[in-house]
Motif scaffolding. Structure first.
Motif, short mmCIF file in Angstrom:
data_model
loop_
_atom_site.label_atom_id
_atom_site.label_comp_id
_atom_site.label_asym_id
_atom_site.label_seq_id
_atom_site.Cartn_x
_atom_site.Cartn_y
_atom_site.Cartn_z
N TYR A 24 0.86 -1.17 0.00
CA TYR A 24 0.00 0.00 0.00
C TYR A 24 0.90 1.23 0.00
N SER A 25 0.34 2.38 -0.37
CA SER A 25 1.12 3.61 -0.33
C SER A 25 0.24 4.77 0.10
N TRP A 26 0.88 5.75 0.71
CA TRP A 26 0.21 6.98 1.11
C TRP A 26 0.98 8.13 0.49
N LEU A 27 0.26 9.14 0.11
CA LEU A 27 0.86 10.36 -0.41
C LEU A 27 0.29 11.52 0.38
N GLN A 28 1.17 12.32 0.96
CA GLN A 28 0.70 13.48 1.72
C GLN A 28 1.05 14.75 0.97
N LYS A 125 -9.73 20.32 -6.23
CA LYS A 125 -8.74 19.91 -7.24
C LYS A 125 -7.68 18.94 -6.74
N TYR A 126 -7.55 18.82 -5.44
CA TYR A 126 -6.42 18.06 -4.90
C TYR A 126 -6.56 16.55 -5.07
N PHE A 127 -7.76 16.05 -5.30
CA PHE A 127 -7.89 14.61 -5.54
C PHE A 127 -7.24 14.24 -6.86
N ASP A 128 -7.53 14.99 -7.91
CA ASP A 128 -6.89 14.74 -9.21
C ASP A 128 -5.38 14.92 -9.11
N LEU A 129 -4.96 15.95 -8.38
CA LEU A 129 -3.53 16.21 -8.21
C LEU A 129 -2.84 15.07 -7.46
N SER A 130 -3.53 14.46 -6.50
CA SER A 130 -2.90 13.36 -5.76
C SER A 130 -2.58 12.20 -6.68
N LEU A 131 -3.47 11.92 -7.62
CA LEU A 131 -3.22 10.84 -8.58
C LEU A 131 -2.05 11.19 -9.50
N LYS A 132 -2.02 12.44 -9.96
CA LYS A 132 -0.92 12.89 -10.84
C LYS A 132 0.41 12.90 -10.09
N HIS A 133 0.40 13.40 -8.86
CA HIS A 133 1.64 13.46 -8.07
C HIS A 133 2.17 12.06 -7.76
N ARG A 134 1.29 11.14 -7.46
CA ARG A 134 1.72 9.76 -7.19
C ARG A 134 2.37 9.17 -8.43
N ASP A 135 1.72 9.32 -9.58
CA ASP A 135 2.29 8.80 -10.83
C ASP A 135 3.65 9.43 -11.12
N TYR A 136 3.75 10.75 -10.91
CA TYR A 136 5.01 11.46 -11.13
C TYR A 136 6.12 10.88 -10.24
N LEU A 137 5.81 10.72 -8.96
CA LEU A 137 6.82 10.19 -8.03
C LEU A 137 7.22 8.76 -8.37
N LEU A 138 6.25 7.93 -8.74
CA LEU A 138 6.58 6.56 -9.13
C LEU A 138 7.46 6.53 -10.37
N ASP A 139 7.19 7.42 -11.34
CA ASP A 139 8.04 7.51 -12.53
C ASP A 139 9.47 7.90 -12.14
#
Length: 147
Positions: A24-28, A125-139
């Motif tokens: 599992y992962s968390w993003l703050q 807007k932060y829900f969409d950003l959380s998905l984008k930020h997670r993908d960015y960090l994983l990349d």
């Protein structure tokens, strides 16, 4: 979280929800110009479990480290879209025990109602950003591991 000793299960609206388990992962996110933070919780498939929104007095960076000053009120949004308002009693106690000022109390409720309004209108807007930020960090992690 690659490996945990035991899953962590919470209960909201009479539903048991696993928020911590293997892979599992968390993003703050702590937006500097807002009075809240968002913790996005993902299962092992990268699917959102829930968003946990802490109402804060301040978000900032000190010595390169992000921080927040919590104002007790919280909002949980489940993957189903259900919204749970939490810890109003803790905010009241904090005011009564002089842990926060009247102005901080008022800020907490102003922010709380503003966020709830955005959630109900679908403009948070932060829900969409959380998905984008997670993908960015994983990349970035994948790139780093390939070097």
């Amino acid at each position: 979280m690659n490996e945990v000793k035991a899953p962590l299960i919470t209960e909201h609206l009479n539903k048991k929800i696993c928020i911590v388990d293997n892979n599992y992962s968390w993003l703050q996110q702590l937006p500097l110009d807002e009075n809240f933070s968002i913790t996005s919780m993902f299962n092992e498939k990268g699917e959102i479990i829930q968003w946990y929104i802490d109402i804060t007095c301040e978000n900032g960076i000190e010595n390169g480290e992000p921080y927040m000053l919590d104002l007790f009120l919280d909002i949980v949004v489940l993957q189903t879209g259900e919204i749970i308002e939490k810890d109003k009693d803790e905010l009241e106690e904090a005011l009564q025990n002089n842990l926060i000022t009247k102005s901080q109390y008022e800020l907490a409720y102003r922010t709380f109602h503003h966020v709830l309004k955005q959630l109900h209108e679908g403009t948070f807007k932060y829900f969409d950003l959380s998905l984008k930020h997670r993908d960015y960090l994983l990349d970035k992690i994948r790139e780093y591991n390939m070097l």
